[in-house]
Structure formats: C-alpha cells, structure tokens
Motif scaffolding. Structure first.
Motif, PDB file in Angstrom:
ATOM      1  N   THR A 180     -15.538   3.873  -0.735  1.00 24.29           N
ATOM      2  CA  THR A 180     -15.224   4.062  -2.160  1.00 24.29           C
ATOM      3  C   THR A 180     -13.729   4.112  -2.383  1.00 24.29           C
ATOM      4  OG1 THR A 180     -17.305   5.229  -2.564  1.00 24.29           O
ATOM      5  CG2 THR A 180     -15.539   5.550  -4.165  1.00 24.29           C
ATOM      6  N   GLN A 216     -12.222   0.659  -2.084  1.00 27.06           N
ATOM      7  CA  GLN A 216     -12.508  -0.195  -3.239  1.00 27.06           C
ATOM      8  C   GLN A 216     -11.674   0.216  -4.457  1.00 27.06           C
ATOM      9  OE1 GLN A 216     -14.357  -2.917  -3.321  1.00 27.06           O
ATOM     10  NE2 GLN A 216     -14.965  -2.741  -1.174  1.00 27.06           N
ATOM     11  N   VAL A 217     -11.538   1.519  -4.678  1.00 31.64           N
ATOM     12  CA  VAL A 217     -10.733   2.003  -5.810  1.00 31.64           C
ATOM     13  C   VAL A 217      -9.277   1.592  -5.628  1.00 31.64           C
ATOM     14  CG1 VAL A 217      -9.817   4.084  -6.922  1.00 31.64           C
ATOM     15  CG2 VAL A 217     -12.260   3.917  -6.400  1.00 31.64           C
ATOM     16  N   TYR A 237     -16.749   4.662 -11.410  1.00 30.41           N
ATOM     17  CA  TYR A 237     -16.560   3.651 -10.372  1.00 30.41           C
ATOM     18  C   TYR A 237     -17.054   2.286 -10.847  1.00 30.41           C
ATOM     19  CZ  TYR A 237     -17.273   1.167  -5.948  1.00 30.41           C
ATOM     20  OH  TYR A 237     -17.261   0.243  -4.950  1.00 30.41           O
ATOM     21  N   LYS A 238     -18.244   2.272 -11.427  1.00 30.45           N
ATOM     22  CA  LYS A 238     -18.796   1.009 -11.916  1.00 30.45           C
ATOM     23  C   LYS A 238     -17.916   0.420 -13.010  1.00 30.45           C
ATOM     24  CE  LYS A 238     -22.966  -1.011 -13.977  1.00 30.45           C
ATOM     25  NZ  LYS A 238     -24.326  -0.748 -14.519  1.00 30.45           N
ATOM     26  N   LYS A 254      -5.370  -4.676  -8.077  1.00 31.86           N
ATOM     27  CA  LYS A 254      -5.736  -5.925  -8.748  1.00 31.86           C
ATOM     28  C   LYS A 254      -5.509  -5.841 -10.253  1.00 31.86           C
ATOM     29  CE  LYS A 254      -9.292  -9.494  -8.835  1.00 31.86           C
ATOM     30  NZ  LYS A 254     -10.604  -9.934  -8.310  1.00 31.86           N
ATOM     31  N   ARG A 275      -8.914  -2.125  -6.302  1.00 27.16           N
ATOM     32  CA  ARG A 275      -9.113  -2.458  -7.709  1.00 27.16           C
ATOM     33  C   ARG A 275      -7.910  -2.064  -8.561  1.00 27.16           C
ATOM     34  NH1 ARG A 275     -11.362  -6.370 -10.460  1.00 27.16           N
ATOM     35  NH2 ARG A 275     -11.811  -5.766 -12.612  1.00 27.16           N
ATOM     36  N   MET A 283     -14.733  -1.078 -11.502  1.00 24.63           N
ATOM     37  CA  MET A 283     -14.958  -2.353 -10.819  1.00 24.63           C
ATOM     38  C   MET A 283     -15.142  -3.502 -11.817  1.00 24.63           C
ATOM     39  SD  MET A 283     -14.658  -1.684  -7.644  1.00 24.63           S
ATOM     40  CE  MET A 283     -13.578  -0.294  -7.969  1.00 24.63           C
ATOM     41  N   GLU A 284     -15.591  -3.188 -13.045  1.00 26.91           N
ATOM     42  CA  GLU A 284     -15.816  -4.217 -14.061  1.00 26.91           C
ATOM     43  C   GLU A 284     -14.691  -4.287 -15.085  1.00 26.91           C
ATOM     44  OE1 GLU A 284     -19.517  -2.967 -15.723  1.00 26.91           O
ATOM     45  OE2 GLU A 284     -20.730  -3.664 -14.017  1.00 26.91           O
ATOM     46  N   SER A 285     -13.775  -3.317 -15.017  1.00 25.93           N
ATOM     47  CA  SER A 285     -12.741  -3.170 -16.042  1.00 25.93           C
ATOM     48  C   SER A 285     -11.682  -4.268 -15.969  1.00 25.93           C
ATOM     49  CB  SER A 285     -12.055  -1.807 -15.881  1.00 25.93           C
ATOM     50  OG  SER A 285     -10.959  -1.683 -16.774  1.00 25.93           O
TER      51      SER A 285
END
Length: 588
Positions: free
Chosen positions: A153, A156-157, A122-123, A163, A160, A126-128
């Motif tokens: 969660t 957010q996934v 997950y982290k 995006k 992302r 979010m930074e990928s």
C-alpha cells in the motif's frame, strides 16, 4: 552536549559536558530553571513559532500508523512546524491538493491491501486526477516481511503521488514490524528536507518533569500475572481454545472494548533446539543483537528473535550468508508458484537445513532473523466488569508438516509454558476503528465465529455494566454445539439480564449440510435489515480469508433483497455504513 558555538571556552565546554552527562532529566530541568531564575532571564522561550505548514496523513489497521503519525506531529511541533494530523478515513485526495508539505504514514494489511478504514481514500487516490504539483511529500510504509506483498500500500501511494505531480523530498522507507529505528530516520530526513535551515521552536513554558515512575507500553511491556486460564472446548472437540485472565493492577494500562492486547511471547525450548540443530551450533555462543546488546545465543533465540516464520525476506538474508545455487534458483522463480509452495508450512530451521547443510556461524544465524514481534489479540473483557484485569480468547495453533509437529509461537507459549501465577509481558494496542456506538441506545449486530467472539464478550459485558437499553444481537458460529459453544453459560446469563437481546448460533458440523454465520444472517435477512434501518451498527470479527468475505457478500445480498435495491445501490448503502462507522471489522 554543549555546541561549539556556545559562549564557552573549549575547557569550559568539556567540563560542562562531563557534568551534564551525570544528571538525570529532572536534575537538568531543575538546573535550567534555577539558572534562568538566578540570571533574571524569562522562563518562557520567546522565539516566534515557525510558519512552515505540515500535514501528516495516516492510514491504519492495528493502530501503529496512527500512533506513529501522532508522534510525528508532536515532534514536528517541537521543531517549529505548524503540523496537523489527518486520517485517510476522513478525507479525499482532492482535499490535499493545496497542502504544501505532506508526510504519509500508511500500513499494508493482509496480502497487499490498504487498511480497512483507508480503502475509500486509497481507491480514490488510485483513480484521482488531482494536481499535486505543488505538494512536497514523503511516505513511510509499515508492513510485515512475512507477507509476499510487503508494504504494498505504501509503495502504491508513493508512486501515485509522484505520478500526480508531487515532489518527493525524502525517499520512501519500508518498515517491518520492528519499525521504530527506520521510521525515526525517515522522520528526521523529512524534517531536514522540509526545513534545511534551523527553525525557531514554538514558545515553550518550563514545566516540571513527569512524576517518577514506570510508564508501561510498547517500549516497556507490563509484566502481568496470569490470574487464570480455562480450556473452553469440551472433551472430544477438534479445537483447543483457552480463556486467559491477566492482572493489570499497578500497570497504569487502560483499554476500551474493541482494543487489542499485545502479548510478548517467548520461543519454546524445542523451537530453539530445532534452529540450533539446523545451524550446527551449541547455543553457548555469544552474539551481538541489533542495538548492541551481547547475549548468549540460546537466550537470544528464546527471548528476542522471531525464529520460526519463513518468508521470502528471510530466504534472501539466508542466501547472503550461505550462497546456494539451489536457493538462488528458488528466489528467481518468476512464476513464484515454486517459492510459494516451498514457504507453505516450513520453518526457518527447514530452510537452514536445506540450503546451509554445513551449518552457520552464530552471527550469521542471528543476522537472518528479525526481532520477535508482539502478537495482537482482541480483548475479551470489559474494564467495567473486570477492573484491573484483561481477558483473552485464544485458539492454540498446532499442526503437522512433513510428519513433524508444528505450533504457533504465542498461542502455545501461553498454553504450554505459562501456568497460573506466571508472568507474561503485555501492553494495550488501541483500535479506534472498532468501537461501540457513542450512545448506549444504538442497537448493535455482532458476527463472530470461533475466537472472533472475543471482542463481543467485551461489548456485551460493557453494555450490561452500563445499563444500556440498545438492542444487542450476537451471531456466533463454531464446529459443534456440545464441544465448541464458547462462553455458552455467559451468553445465557446476558440474555436473562437483557444485556444481550438476541442470540443466533451456527454449528457447522452438527448436521450433514454445513451451516455458517452468513447462513444465519440470510435466514434472518428481514429482521437484520430492519435493525440496520433503525440505525444499528454492524460488527464482524474473525478470519479475513473466507469468513469476512462471505459475511460481506451476505450483507450486500440482504440489503439488495430486503431494501428492494439494485446491486449498485446495495453496494453504495453498505459503503455508506462504513463511512458512518456503522460497519466495522476486526479481521485477521
């Protein structure tokens, strides 16, 4: 049903449909085989398998997402997809850039957090800056509407992936604890979007149906006999912790140390009376439940519906059937502080009294509830030590709100309403993220205060029965030695037999200064680090809000201090323990 394009006249189709409707699955299977054999047709479908690839990715905490993902893969293969299953714990976002079709099933844990095993993925996501422009995707989010950040969660996934260029082929669905119907609709919508034209099924050989009998599980819980119940706290304790033993004889249910047991509870009579009184109903009214079943209201409230836990979602449903300016203003509170204050400690009955003072109709009342969710408890026994049995360690939840007694549904259902010899519906919920090491020679460190000791009773019993030579170290804590030393005699027996190598205890109220399990860890810092260096697995079970955080911080400090590392190096060391599944938590 016989489709219209089948080579039969309308009258023949009608006759066949009427005939087949009266057959059970085994009869249909026999008839299919008989007709194939008598016509000389092959008994194996010859259609080529579809080449449509599909990756089903899951992130799970309690096992629901994993189970649903496995079912989705199975269904996809039957549809002709070339489907594979992936765990977020075992991959990185970059691994998915070349995936053509992606279905994501992920749960939300606690206050909007990703599952423990999926944290790193997950982290990283979010930074990928990975390129998902060639990936078609859809997300199924699992959650619990009693939490403020419902399905956070999954949301957010989903955002992302879009995006990063992903093409959403079916809308995200946000599922409550009763997720089956909505998730089934999502699966069908995703399959249709990925393969709008009928796809050829993979070759399937005719096989005999399963042996007749009942398969117990989530859809059909096992009616288990309560073999025994024992109060573990001594007289004078501020706690009420019970040991329960249930029969699994004839159930077909199996479990491993680390798994959970789901208990299907019933609401207490005073809970039912409270909501009826608030709604100004008798309980004799008939209502239609989700799924079409008709029941007497009082029975539905007792057996089928979650009637106590108040949440924002419940208040929104209440507003829909009982318009209220006061409730509208509460839900519109931008700071959310007033809403949070109102929700704390109150039950649904309180909200009905406050915002629907004239009462509700029976169908209106039922519309605001969700289905009663099963309660999950860490199993406290080893199947090797107790064949055909399963044990639980449960603290009864009792408190007061505004001068009124309140209680937990499942914990007091077992404590107050089920006597020895009574029946309780239950099923096993596997937890693959909380397992003993594959080798009995691997040392283990277990940190479990209060009822968090439950799975470690299972671990130690299992190792004792299997003759393990690996070291076992338990760090247990509670309030008072004299009243709250859960399973004290058993631990002494295990120390004598060697099944338990080392025991440290922390009783917070036996001295002026409070001592907790994390304090015991720090006292034994050098030894604990030596165990880790020798390959020990580190386990934590219990309260997530404070204890698990404090234990984690203590572990980081110990690694930094004893390993001579920087803070960053200690963090990486502990992260590596998680990657290697040597640091596992079962927290709630």
């Amino acid at each position: 049903m016989i489709p219209e394009h089948a080579p039969f006249s309308p009258d023949q189709r009608q006759a066949l449909n009427g005939l087949l409707a009266g057959f059970d699955p085994s009869q249909r299977w026999w008839l299919g085989g008989f007709l194939s054999a008598s016509s000389g047709m092959p008994a194996v479908a010859a259609a080529p398998a579809s080449k449509t690839p599909l990756t089903v990715l899951y992130g799970t905490e309690s096992g629901n997402s994993e189970a649903l993902a496995a079912q989705t893969v199975k269904a996809a293969k039957k549809k002709g997809f070339k489907a594979v299953l992936k765990n977020m714990a075992d991959c990185q976002p970059a691994d998915l850039e070349k995936v053509e079709n992606l279905l994501v099933i992920v749960s939300t844990w606690g206050e909007g957090d990703p599952p423990e095993a999926a944290e790193e993925f997950y982290k990283s996501l979010m930074e990928s800056e990975a390129d998902f422009s060639k990936v078609k995707f859809s997300v199924c989010a699992l959650g619990d509407t009693s939490y403020e950040r419902f399905c956070e969660t999954g949301k957010q996934v989903d955002a992302r992936l879009e995006k990063l260029g992903g093409q959403r082929i079916a809308p995200r669905v946000d599922c409550d604890v009763d997720y089956e119907e909505l998730s089934d609709q999502w699966v069908e919508a995703a399959f249709k979007a990925l393969a709008p034209e009928p796809v050829a099924a993979a070759p399937v050989a005719f096989a005999a149906p399963a042996v007749a009998g009942v398969e117990y599980g989530k859809k059909k819980p096992f009616p288990s006999e309560l073999l025994d119940k024992v109060l573990l706290n001594g007289e004078g304790s501020m706690k009420e912790t019970w040991h329960y033993e249930f029969s699994l004889e004839g159930s077909g249910l199996v479990y491993q140390p680390g798994d959970a047991l789901a208990v299907v509870a019933k609401n207490a009579p005073d809970m039912v009376e409270g909501i009826l009184s608030a709604a100004k109903l008798t309980g004799n009214e008939e209502v239609v439940l989700k799924g079409g079943e008709t029941k007497v209201l009082a029975d539905a409230l007792r057996e089928d519906l979650e009637i106590t836990v108040l949440s924002k979602a419940i208040l929104k449903k209440l507003l829909a059937v009982a318009p209220s300016d006061k409730l509208q203003a509460l839900l519109g509170d931008e700071s959310k502080e007033e809403l949070k204050s109102y929700l704390w400690g109150r039950w649904i009955a309180d909200a009905v009294r406050d915002f629907a003072p004239n009462g509700l109709k029976a169908d209106e009342l039922v519309s605001i509830f969700r289905k009663m969710p099963p309660r999950l408890y860490s199993i406290a026994s080893s199947p090797l030590a107790h064949p055909d049995e399963v044990h639980l360690t449960i603290a009864s939840v009792r408190y007061e709100f505004d001068g009124q007694p309140r209680k937990g549904v499942a914990s007091t259902y077992l404590a107050d309403l089920v006597e020895k010899g009574g029946e309780v519906e239950l099923f096993v919920q596997p937890n693959k993220n909380f397992r003993l090491p594959a080798s009995d020679e691997t040392p283990i460190i277990m940190v479990g205060p209060g009822t968090g000791v439950a799975p470690f009773r299972s671990f130690v019993e299992h190792r004792g029965e299997s003759g393990s030579n690996g070291g076992s170290w338990l760090i247990f804590g509670d309030q008072r030695y004299s009243y709250d030393f859960l399973y004290q005699l058993e631990w002494q027996d295990h120390l004598a037999s060697g099944a338990l190598s080392k025991l440290d205890v922390a009783f917070s109220r036996d001295q002026p200064e409070k001592v907790y399990v994390q304090d015991k860890m720090r006292e034994k810092a050098a030894e604990l680090y030596q165990w880790l260096q020798k390959g020990a697995h580190f386990y934590v079970c219990g309260d997530a809000s404070r204890m698990a955080h404090d234990v984690h911080e203590a572990l980081l400090d110990i690694v930094e201090q004893e390993g001579g590392m920087s803070s960053e190096e200690a963090t990486e060391y502990v992260a590596q323990l998680k990657k290697e599944k040597r640091y596992q938590r079962d927290v709630y």
